[in-house]
Scaffold this active site. Structure first.
Site, short mmCIF file in Angstrom:
data_model
loop_
_atom_site.label_atom_id
_atom_site.label_comp_id
_atom_site.label_asym_id
_atom_site.label_seq_id
_atom_site.Cartn_x
_atom_site.Cartn_y
_atom_site.Cartn_z
CG ASP A 56 -1.69 1.29 1.37
OD1 ASP A 56 -2.70 1.41 0.63
OD2 ASP A 56 -1.33 2.18 2.18
CE1 TYR A 69 0.32 7.83 3.01
CE2 TYR A 69 0.86 5.66 2.18
CZ TYR A 69 0.00 6.50 2.85
OH TYR A 69 -1.17 6.00 3.38
CE1 TYR A 110 -5.44 5.20 9.41
CE2 TYR A 110 -6.81 5.05 7.44
CZ TYR A 110 -6.45 5.71 8.60
OH TYR A 110 -7.07 6.88 8.95
CG LEU A 131 1.26 -3.54 13.88
CD1 LEU A 131 2.73 -3.61 13.46
CD2 LEU A 131 0.85 -4.81 14.61
N1 NAP Z 1 -5.41 5.76 4.26
C1 NAP Z 1 -4.88 6.47 5.23
O1 NAP Z 1 -5.30 7.62 5.51
C2 NAP Z 1 -3.74 5.88 6.02
C3 NAP Z 1 -3.36 6.46 7.25
C4 NAP Z 1 -2.31 5.87 7.95
C5 NAP Z 1 -1.67 4.75 7.44
N2 NAP Z 1 -2.04 4.21 6.24
C6 NAP Z 1 -1.36 3.03 5.66
O2 NAP Z 1 -1.28 2.01 6.65
C7 NAP Z 1 0.08 1.66 6.86
C8 NAP Z 1 0.32 1.21 8.27
O3 NAP Z 1 -0.06 2.20 9.21
P1 NAP Z 1 0.99 2.89 10.19
O4 NAP Z 1 2.35 2.78 9.62
O5 NAP Z 1 0.46 4.23 10.51
O6 NAP Z 1 0.88 2.04 11.53
P2 NAP Z 1 1.17 0.52 11.95
O7 NAP Z 1 1.36 -0.36 10.78
O8 NAP Z 1 0.11 0.20 12.92
O9 NAP Z 1 2.53 0.64 12.77
C9 NAP Z 1 3.77 0.85 12.14
C10 NAP Z 1 4.83 0.97 13.21
O10 NAP Z 1 4.98 -0.29 13.89
C11 NAP Z 1 6.36 -0.65 13.91
N3 NAP Z 1 6.43 -2.13 13.76
C12 NAP Z 1 5.92 -2.88 12.76
N4 NAP Z 1 6.16 -4.18 12.99
C13 NAP Z 1 6.84 -4.25 14.14
C14 NAP Z 1 7.39 -5.32 14.91
N5 NAP Z 1 7.26 -6.59 14.51
N6 NAP Z 1 8.05 -5.03 16.06
C15 NAP Z 1 8.17 -3.74 16.48
N7 NAP Z 1 7.68 -2.67 15.81
C16 NAP Z 1 7.01 -2.94 14.64
C17 NAP Z 1 6.98 0.04 12.73
O11 NAP Z 1 8.33 0.33 13.00
P3 NAP Z 1 9.53 -0.43 12.24
O12 NAP Z 1 9.59 0.17 10.86
O13 NAP Z 1 10.68 -0.10 13.09
O14 NAP Z 1 9.23 -1.90 12.22
C18 NAP Z 1 6.17 1.34 12.67
O15 NAP Z 1 6.71 2.29 13.54
C19 NAP Z 1 0.85 2.92 6.44
O16 NAP Z 1 2.19 2.66 6.16
C20 NAP Z 1 0.06 3.33 5.22
O17 NAP Z 1 0.44 2.55 4.10
C21 NAP Z 1 -3.09 4.75 5.53
#
Ligand code: NAP
Length: 286
Positions: A45, A50, A189, A192
């Site tokens: 995604d 971004y 999204y 975590l």
């Molecule tokens: N449509 C929208 O408006 C919208 C809004 C927000 C997000 N999104 C999409 O959703 C995706 C995910 O959301 P998000 O990045 O906000 O939150 P998330 O996936 O809930 O959390 C990501 C965080 O968790 C950490 N992490 C992941 N796996 C881990 C593990 N096994 N152990 C420890 N830490 C871990 C990552 O750090 P590390 O890199 O250090 O692992 C990062 O800091 C985004 O990248 C984007 O593509 C969409």
């Protein structure tokens, strides 16, 4: 998982909002994406906004030579939808990603003045031209979805990408059942909780019983119904390996009960999408 048009979609994907922004080396982040692909997290995604396109460029390098193994999702910024803006934004995303089509193209969110019927017309012409295989929306609540379904062909929407995790279950009140009734998968999204769930004691305890991480449990919980696709982000190959375990992790009814008791559905969960929406509106006004 299946979209309503029959397309097969991986239940677990990879987000990229914060990649290519200096947190790690881009080589490590590309390796993390490729690790996820090799372990079945085959949906990636991204969005034009971004890193102002840098996320798409990094993904283009990571998937070079294996485009056919990836279910590729990008999003158009709502300020780009007027006139032929969607077609131009799509071409720019395709060029950065190094591909000739997207598997799914989403409207990132809806502004108060977004012309939904114009958006659907633009998405449908991209679909007919083969530039995208399906289209959908993001950050839509039930009333937005009803507005969308009222415009011609609005019901061809494949999915709605929204905030959903075990600490933020607000969509279970209304949006999730609304989509389920129409056979439409939801894309979660921040599954975590933007990393807040990494150290959650209940998730960690259940993870320890299965020999896996708290994050794998959080992700297995998110995709438990078969109607939700989760897109965790990680720029670390080691973290991605931990997360991919969710694909083969079956939580027992008793574990689901324990998780439900530790993280009950609460009205306060509804505040989060409202706050996000207000922030987006303010950002557009300024
Ligand atoms: N449509 C929208 O408006 C919208 C809004 C927000 C997000 N999104 C999409 O959703 C995706 C995910 O959301 P998000 O990045 O906000 O939150 P998330 O996936 O809930 O959390 C990501 C965080 O968790 C950490 N992490 C992941 N796996 C881990 C593990 N096994 N152990 C420890 N830490 C871990 C990552 O750090 P590390 O890199 O250090 O692992 C990062 O800091 C985004 O990248 C984007 O593509 C969409």
């Amino acid at each position: 998982m299946k979209f309503r048009d029959g397309a097969i979609v991986p239940a677990l994907g990879q987000g990229s909002a914060n990649l290519a922004q200096g947190k790690r080396s881009e080589a490590a982040e590309e390796e993390a994406l490729r690790t996820g692909l090799s372990l079945g997290m085959a949906l990636i995604d991204t969005a034009e906004m971004y890193g102002s396109g840098r996320s798409e460029t990094l993904i283009g390098r990571a998937i070079a030579g294996q485009r056919d193994r990836v279910f590729l999702v990008s999003k158009v910024w709502p300020n780009h939808v007027a006139g032929d803006g969607i077609a131009r934004a799509c071409e720019a995303s395709l060029a950065r990603l190094g591909t000739d089509h997207l598997d799914l193209y989403l409207l990132h969110w809806r502004n108060p003045d977004t012309d939904l019927s114009g958006v659907v017309v633009a998405f449908e012409s991209l679909r007919v031209a083969g530039k995208i295989r399906a289209w959908g929306v993001s950050n839509f609540n039930v009333s937005d979805m009803e507005d969308l379904f009222r415009v011609p062909h609005g019901d061809r929407c494949a999915t709605n990408q929204v905030y959903y995790n075990i600490g933020g279950r607000g969509i279970e009140y209304d949006l999730l059942p609304w989509c389920e009734q129409r056979g439409m998968p939801v894309m979660a999204y921040a599954p975590l909780g933007h990393s807040r769930l990494v150290r959650d004691p209940t998730l960690a305890r259940i993870g320890a019983a299965h020999g896996c991480s708290a994050t794998a449990v959080a992700l297995a919980w998110a995709i438990r119904s078969g109607n939700v696709i989760a897109i965790p982000e990680s720029g670390s190959p080691a973290h991605v390996k931990e997360n991919a375990v969710a694909l083969s992790l079956m939580l027992t009814p008793q574990e689901l009960q324990i998780l439900d008791a530790a993280h009950p559905l609460r009205w306060v969960n509804l505040l989060r999408p409202l706050l996000d929406r207000s922030k987006r509106w303010l950002r557009n006004l300024l």
